[in-house]
Design a protein around this motif. Structure first.
Motif, mmCIF file in Angstrom:
data_model
loop_
_atom_site.group_PDB
_atom_site.id
_atom_site.type_symbol
_atom_site.label_atom_id
_atom_site.label_comp_id
_atom_site.label_asym_id
_atom_site.label_seq_id
_atom_site.Cartn_x
_atom_site.Cartn_y
_atom_site.Cartn_z
ATOM 1 N N LYS A 107 0.825 -1.202 0.000
ATOM 2 C CA LYS A 107 0.000 0.000 0.000
ATOM 3 C C LYS A 107 0.860 1.253 0.000
ATOM 4 N N SER A 108 1.908 1.264 0.809
ATOM 5 C CA SER A 108 2.799 2.413 0.902
ATOM 6 C C SER A 108 3.515 2.671 -0.413
ATOM 7 N N ILE A 109 4.014 1.610 -1.040
ATOM 8 C CA ILE A 109 4.742 1.752 -2.307
ATOM 9 C C ILE A 109 3.805 2.224 -3.416
ATOM 10 N N ARG A 110 2.642 1.615 -3.500
ATOM 11 C CA ARG A 110 1.685 2.015 -4.546
ATOM 12 C C ARG A 110 1.252 3.472 -4.365
ATOM 13 N N SER A 111 1.047 3.869 -3.122
ATOM 14 C CA SER A 111 0.658 5.248 -2.838
ATOM 15 C C SER A 111 1.730 6.228 -3.286
ATOM 16 N N GLU A 112 2.974 5.882 -3.043
ATOM 17 C CA GLU A 112 4.081 6.766 -3.418
ATOM 18 C C GLU A 112 4.210 6.872 -4.937
ATOM 19 N N PHE A 113 4.001 5.769 -5.636
ATOM 20 C CA PHE A 113 4.025 5.809 -7.096
ATOM 21 C C PHE A 113 2.884 6.679 -7.630
ATOM 22 N N GLU A 114 1.709 6.549 -7.024
ATOM 23 C CA GLU A 114 0.569 7.343 -7.472
ATOM 24 C C GLU A 114 0.813 8.832 -7.277
ATOM 25 N N LYS A 115 1.501 9.199 -6.195
ATOM 26 C CA LYS A 115 1.870 10.596 -5.976
ATOM 27 C C LYS A 115 2.741 11.130 -7.104
ATOM 28 N N ASN A 116 3.461 10.212 -7.744
ATOM 29 C CA ASN A 116 4.384 10.595 -8.813
ATOM 30 C C ASN A 116 3.861 10.243 -10.201
ATOM 31 N N GLY A 117 2.550 10.032 -10.298
ATOM 32 C CA GLY A 117 1.912 9.899 -11.606
ATOM 33 C C GLY A 117 1.847 8.512 -12.204
ATOM 34 N N ILE A 118 2.122 7.468 -11.415
ATOM 35 C CA ILE A 118 2.065 6.101 -11.927
ATOM 36 C C ILE A 118 0.927 5.353 -11.242
ATOM 37 N N SER A 119 -0.007 4.840 -12.030
ATOM 38 C CA SER A 119 -1.160 4.137 -11.469
ATOM 39 C C SER A 119 -0.743 2.822 -10.821
ATOM 40 N N SER A 120 -1.476 2.434 -9.799
ATOM 41 C CA SER A 120 -1.106 1.273 -8.996
ATOM 42 C C SER A 120 -1.140 -0.040 -9.777
ATOM 43 N N ASP A 121 -1.912 -0.098 -10.864
ATOM 44 C CA ASP A 121 -1.992 -1.340 -11.634
ATOM 45 C C ASP A 121 -0.691 -1.656 -12.377
ATOM 46 N N ARG A 122 0.229 -0.684 -12.422
ATOM 47 C CA ARG A 122 1.521 -0.922 -13.079
ATOM 48 C C ARG A 122 2.584 -1.383 -12.087
ATOM 49 N N ILE A 123 2.203 -1.505 -10.823
ATOM 50 C CA ILE A 123 3.131 -1.924 -9.776
ATOM 51 C C ILE A 123 2.771 -3.334 -9.332
ATOM 52 N N LYS A 124 3.737 -4.255 -9.422
ATOM 53 C CA LYS A 124 3.497 -5.663 -9.100
ATOM 54 C C LYS A 124 4.441 -6.112 -7.972
ATOM 55 N N PHE A 125 4.026 -7.162 -7.279
ATOM 56 C CA PHE A 125 4.812 -7.703 -6.175
ATOM 57 C C PHE A 125 4.873 -9.226 -6.283
ATOM 58 N N MET A 126 6.020 -9.790 -5.909
ATOM 59 C CA MET A 126 6.170 -11.240 -5.925
ATOM 60 C C MET A 126 6.924 -11.705 -4.682
ATOM 61 N N ASP A 127 6.328 -12.653 -3.970
ATOM 62 C CA ASP A 127 7.006 -13.331 -2.874
ATOM 63 C C ASP A 127 7.540 -14.635 -3.446
ATOM 64 N N ASN A 128 8.808 -14.631 -3.856
ATOM 65 C CA ASN A 128 9.369 -15.807 -4.513
ATOM 66 C C ASN A 128 9.482 -17.004 -3.563
#
Length: 196
Positions: free
Chosen positions: A67-88
């Motif tokens: 949530k924190s990372i996606r929020s920070e990206f959104e502040k900088n103009g990148i929508s959250s759907d472009r941010i992915k996460f993987m627990d390998n």
């Protein structure tokens, strides 16, 4: 679990060839991901059409971190759907093999990668960094310079953005690194200390 770098799997093809877009990413610890890191990464993604960013590590399974990372990206103009996460770890997948999902690794700033920079290069994936004045800001740049990859080292965010876009648009060089970087690294002093 980590295992010796010599047993790492072979590098695959550039993910962008099959997916049709650039996959940026990092395997660095989440504590290294700062607002400045995301600000620079977001600027790169704005200019790199349809690109996505993939965070790979067990710590990124935390919904609070996501949530924190996606929020920070959104502040900088990148929508959250472009941010992915993987627990390998939960996927029982080698962290080395996860580099085969990435086209370009973008370094954390100002505290850069170290072991992850070595591993990324071993898997044929370029790491882009900004070289600062302090020790913790020069770990990746030192590795890259000794590996003969000075073109991946920038001195400011504008340079890093320009370098990222140039490499993102050059499938040939990324394909070449996938196929040949591991072998060429063995001829450098940083991967072959016996030469010095």
């Amino acid at each position: 679990a980590r295992y010796p770098i010599k047993n790492a799997p072979d590098s695959g093809e550039c993910p962008s060839i099959e997916r049709g877009f650039i996959n940026f990413g990092t395997l660095n610890n989440s504590y290294k991901v700062t607002p400045f890191s995301i600000k620079v990464w977001a600027k790169i993604m704005i200019y790199c059409d349809r690109s996505e960013f993939l965070f790979i590590r067990k710590c990124y399974s935390s919904v609070y971190i996501q949530k924190s990372i996606r929020s920070e990206f959104e502040k900088n103009g990148i929508s959250s759907d472009r941010i992915k996460f993987m627990d390998n770890i939960s996927k029982s997948r080698s962290h080395f093999d996860c580099y085969n999902d990435l086209d370009i690794c973008l370094d954390t700033l100002p505290l850069t990668g170290g072991v992850t920079t070595y591993e990324s290069l071993w898997m044929g994936v370029p790491v882009l960094t900004i070289e600062g004045s302090n020790l913790h800001q020069r770990i990746s740049s030192s590795i890259l310079r000794h590996a003969g990859l000075c073109e991946l080292v920038s001195t400011n965010q504008e340079d890093m953005i320009e370098t990222a876009l140039r490499i993102a648009n050059d499938t040939d060089i990324r394909t070449y690194w996938r196929k040949h970087l591991r072998v060429s690294l063995m001829d450098t002093d940083i991967f072959n200390p016996g030469k010095t």
